[in-house]
Design an enzyme around this catalytic site. Structure first.
Site, PDB file in Angstrom:
ATOM      1  N   THR A 113      27.100  60.979  23.196  1.00  0.00           N
ATOM      2  CA  THR A 113      28.296  61.379  22.452  1.00  0.00           C
ATOM      3  C   THR A 113      28.944  60.253  21.648  1.00  0.00           C
ATOM      4  OG1 THR A 113      28.706  62.914  24.254  1.00  0.00           O
ATOM      5  CG2 THR A 113      30.527  62.563  22.692  1.00  0.00           C
ATOM      6  N   GLU A 114      29.222  60.526  20.381  1.00  0.00           N
ATOM      7  CA  GLU A 114      29.897  59.573  19.512  1.00  0.00           C
ATOM      8  C   GLU A 114      31.367  59.966  19.395  1.00  0.00           C
ATOM      9  OE1 GLU A 114      28.249  59.300  15.579  1.00  0.00           O
ATOM     10  OE2 GLU A 114      29.762  57.859  14.924  1.00  0.00           O
ATOM     11  N   GLU A 142      25.072  43.200  15.968  1.00  0.00           N
ATOM     12  CA  GLU A 142      25.850  43.395  14.751  1.00  0.00           C
ATOM     13  C   GLU A 142      27.179  42.664  14.899  1.00  0.00           C
ATOM     14  OE1 GLU A 142      25.742  47.683  14.739  1.00  0.00           O
ATOM     15  OE2 GLU A 142      27.697  47.850  15.677  1.00  0.00           O
ATOM     16  N   HIS A 201      30.472  51.810  13.033  1.00  0.00           N
ATOM     17  CA  HIS A 201      30.619  51.742  14.485  1.00  0.00           C
ATOM     18  C   HIS A 201      32.019  51.237  14.830  1.00  0.00           C
ATOM     19  CE1 HIS A 201      26.012  51.162  15.040  1.00  0.00           C
ATOM     20  NE2 HIS A 201      26.335  52.428  14.955  1.00  0.00           N
ATOM     21  N   TYR A 206      15.265  52.338  14.856  1.00  0.00           N
ATOM     22  CA  TYR A 206      14.078  53.088  14.436  1.00  0.00           C
ATOM     23  C   TYR A 206      13.305  52.274  13.401  1.00  0.00           C
ATOM     24  CZ  TYR A 206      17.149  56.933  16.064  1.00  0.00           C
ATOM     25  OH  TYR A 206      18.019  57.723  16.761  1.00  0.00           O
ATOM     26  N   GLY A 211      24.476  73.409  24.278  1.00  0.00           N
ATOM     27  CA  GLY A 211      25.139  73.127  23.000  1.00  0.00           C
ATOM     28  C   GLY A 211      24.128  72.905  21.889  1.00  0.00           C
TER      29      GLY A 211
END
Lengths: 391, 289
Positions: free
Chosen positions: B98-99, B210, B248, B160, B18
């Site tokens: 995967t989201e 979070e 999220h 990051y 993919g």
């Protein structure tokens, strides 16, 4: 629990009731109206006492005067005329549900929420219905029964029966009726990929009938791709227009009250950027995540949406290039500002993938950029508070 | 040395042909990850990039390569099935990038994976990296450097940012793990903290949480009662309004539960260091090492 918008796709009470009715939940007859005349006609068809209920995505409709009893059809019309157009918690009422009034002997709560700790949907039932279940949970936790469900097997009849006996310890007939409703509620929850499904109140009439008088369902937005029928139930008139625009441009955007417009890649960094704006004495105007893909078009759309908010005094870009290529973002900024020159200052922070190329593109087009997050945020806050000139 | 992955991890990529899968497979190979195979139904027998064998099923891939780790890049509606396939084929460590996986799918997957004895990281996560040895997922390799700080986070780009600040300050990392931003995920903060505590080459941990849920509060309790190594925490979303999902799926304050203030309070009670800004991880960690 008091789940408001944002948890998933909220659908209106009348839509939730239709989904539950289709699974066999007994619900008093009713229909939705957008005019007083329609409301009157529905009330006439139902006959007898009706309740006129504002259809808006917020709690506290009753307290705000958005839920009223009517003795006759013409009274229902008059009441609907008053409720339609009313503002409830900042939302305008465009639709009312006209439904048959039920006599109430007792009220209970029945709901399914997704529980993060057990990683399962959890049934919550309480004989203390009709009120805020979060309050019940805090003050009298013994009045709530919680039951996690293994979705590989689903709700078993014995479990539904246990839940039913908790509500009606000494009335097998009511237990059977309530258990049947719980099986149907679970079916609806799974079939429509809900993140929340509740009946509050579940009432018992003086005649011993068990009925759902109010219902709420939120759909998991991650599952919408397999539910095109449910996408249609989304009421965009009940949402912030800039948020609808952003969603249609594949951006995640939430409008806030401040004046520093933020454009960030990634949800965690976007929240951390808002927090840093606040840390340095500013107020973020929004949450905006342009996502992970490299697409200059997203930047163009983001700028259009942010500059559409008149309270924004400065635009702050914070991009950490991983999958996102910073040169794509730079190109997006140049393209967008050429088409629509900015009237407010812009502060850009870029670092990561293709940073050197991005910096050159920006410099060649008269922009300056920083590679330090704290430095950029401080500069943006200073510009927002002093109303300074473009960087 | 590291947690969950090291230079000996043998990895297959589900969804290797993919768009995302192929791009990141190349990046992982370039970093030094031992990519031993890939899976795309219907493309079995092909070679990816001229050298990596592609299989039709995970069972075939495991039989032929002996892989112990899988990384998943398949679209959201097929992700649950891909995770279960990997667990059923005997993969011990499954990383789902995967989201947008439907949450109800994950309620079925989680007990299945557990029964198979596998560990799942994600979904909706950037994966993990053991600097200088192996990376599985999408964390950019060049911002990391080998060292002794364990990093665990619910976010991608925020991770990051912090790793980049640590590297600039000369503080290398043992392993950096992104557990993902979904309400139901396979590996929790506590799982990572326990692994870092047991890892002789990790000396301190940087943890980025979070708003939403109680995973951070439970992690703080774990730090207080079970850990000797210093932990510094950060919570994103101090300015987030209640009731709104902040990107999220799991980042939402429900009613009055899951606020940043409540989580920071639990960090304080656990004696953890608190980074009010991402840059403060450097001084807070330094003060405790």
């Amino acid at each position: 629990m008091d789940h408001q918008s944002g948890e998933g796709v909220n659908i209106h009470e009348f839509q939730a009731k239709e989904l539950l009715r289709a699974e066999g939940v007994p619900i008093p007859p009713g229909d939705v109206a957008t005019t007083a005349e329609q409301a009157e006609a529905i009330a006439r068809k139902i006959g007898g006492m009706v309740v006129v209920k504002a259809q808006v995505h917020t709690g506290g409709r009753g307290k705000a005067g958005g839920v009223k009893l009517a003795k006759t059809a013409s009274e229902a019309g008059q009441i609907a005329g008053k409720i339609l157009g009313m503002q409830i918690n900042g939302l305008t009422v465009h639709q009312v549900l006209v439904t048959a009034a039920a006599d109430i002997a007792s009220e209970a709560y029945v709901g399914i929420i997704l529980d993060r700790a057990s990683r399962k949907p959890v049934f919550m039932v309480s004989p203390a219905g009709g009120i805020d279940i979060e309050e019940v949970a805090a003050k009298t936790p013994e009045k709530i029964m919680k039951l996690p469900i293994d979705t590989r097997y689903g709700l078993q009849p014995y479990q539904a029966s246990e839940l039913g006996f908790f509500l009606f310890p000494d009335d097998v007939k009511k237990v059977r009726a309530a258990s049947k409703i719980m099986m149907s509620l679970y079916q609806a929850f799974m079939k429509h990929d809900a993140s929340l499904a509740e009946i509050n109140p579940l009432v018992v009439t003086p005649a011993g009938e068990v009925l759902a008088l109010d219902a709420k369902i939120s759909i998991d937005d991650n599952a919408l791709d397999r539910h095109p029928d449910l996408v249609k139930l989304r009421d965009e008139t009940a949402e912030e227009p800039s948020e609808v625009d952003a969603r249609n441009s594949s951006l995640t955007f939430i409008k806030l009250d401040g004046n520093v417009g933020c454009v960030v890649n990634g949800a965690g960094l976007a929240m951390a950027t808002m927090d840093l704006v606040k840390y340095y004495g500013g107020e973020p105007a929004n949450f905006l995540d342009i996502g992970g893909s490299s697409n200059p078009e997203k930047v163009v759309n983001a700028l259009r949406i942010i500059t559409g908010d008149p309270s924004v005094k400065v635009i702050l870009f914070n991009i950490f290039g991983g999958i996102t290529r910073t040169d794509d973002v730079a190109n997006g900024i140049v393209t967008a500002t050429k088409a629509n020159p900015l009237r407010i200052p812009i502060v850009i922070r870029l670092t990561g993938t293709n940073e050197e190329i991005a910096m050159k593109i920006l410099k060649d087009n008269g922009f300056s950029a920083s590679s330090d997050m704290d430095e950029a945020v401080q500069q943006a806050v200073a510009l927002a508070t002093k109303g300074g000139k473009a960087a | 040395m590291s947690i969950f992955i090291d230079r000996n991890s043998t990895v297959i990529v589900q969804g290797i042909t993919g768009r995302d899968g192929s791009f990141h497979t190349k990046q992982m190979i370039e970093y030094g990850t031992r990519i031993v195979g890939g899976v795309t139904p219907g493309k079995g027998g092909q070679k990816f990039d001229g050298s990596v064998p592609v299989f039709n099923t995970v069972h075939e891939a495991v039989k032929a390569t002996g892989a112990n780790t899988s990384v998943i890049y398949v679209p959201p509606m097929y992700a649950a099935d891909a995770i279960m396939e990997a667990a059923d084929a005997g993969i011990a460590f499954i990383v789902a990038i995967t989201e947008g996986v439907p949450v109800n799918d994950m309620t079925r997957v989680h007990p299945f994976v557990k029964e198979k004895g596998a560990r799942l990281l994600g979904p909706n996560c950037p994966g993990l990296i053991t600097p200088g040895q192996s990376k599985v997922g999408i964390i950019p390799g060049r911002i990391c450097t080998p060292g002794s700080i364990g990093v665990v986070s619910r976010s991608g780009t925020l991770t990051y940012e912090v790793v980049y600040q640590l590297t600039r300050a000369g503080m290398g990392q043992s392993t950096c793990v992104g557990i993902g931003g979904d309400p139901i995920n396979g590996t929790s903060f506590i799982d990572c903290l326990a692994a870092f505590e047991a890892d002789p080459h990790t000396s301190a941990v940087a943890m980025m949480g979070e708003i939403g849920g109680t995973d951070e509060q439970e992690a703080a309790e774990f730090v207080r009662t079970r850990m000797k190594k210093p932990v510094v925490g950060f919570i994103a979303g101090q300015t987030a309004p209640p009731g709104r999902r902040m990107g999220h799926a799991g980042a939402i304050i429900s009613g009055s539960a899951g606020t940043a203030a409540e989580k920071l309070e639990s960090f304080e009670q656990a004696g953890m260091g608190i980074a009010r800004r991402p840059i403060e991880f450097v001084e807070q960690l330094r003060a405790r090492m």
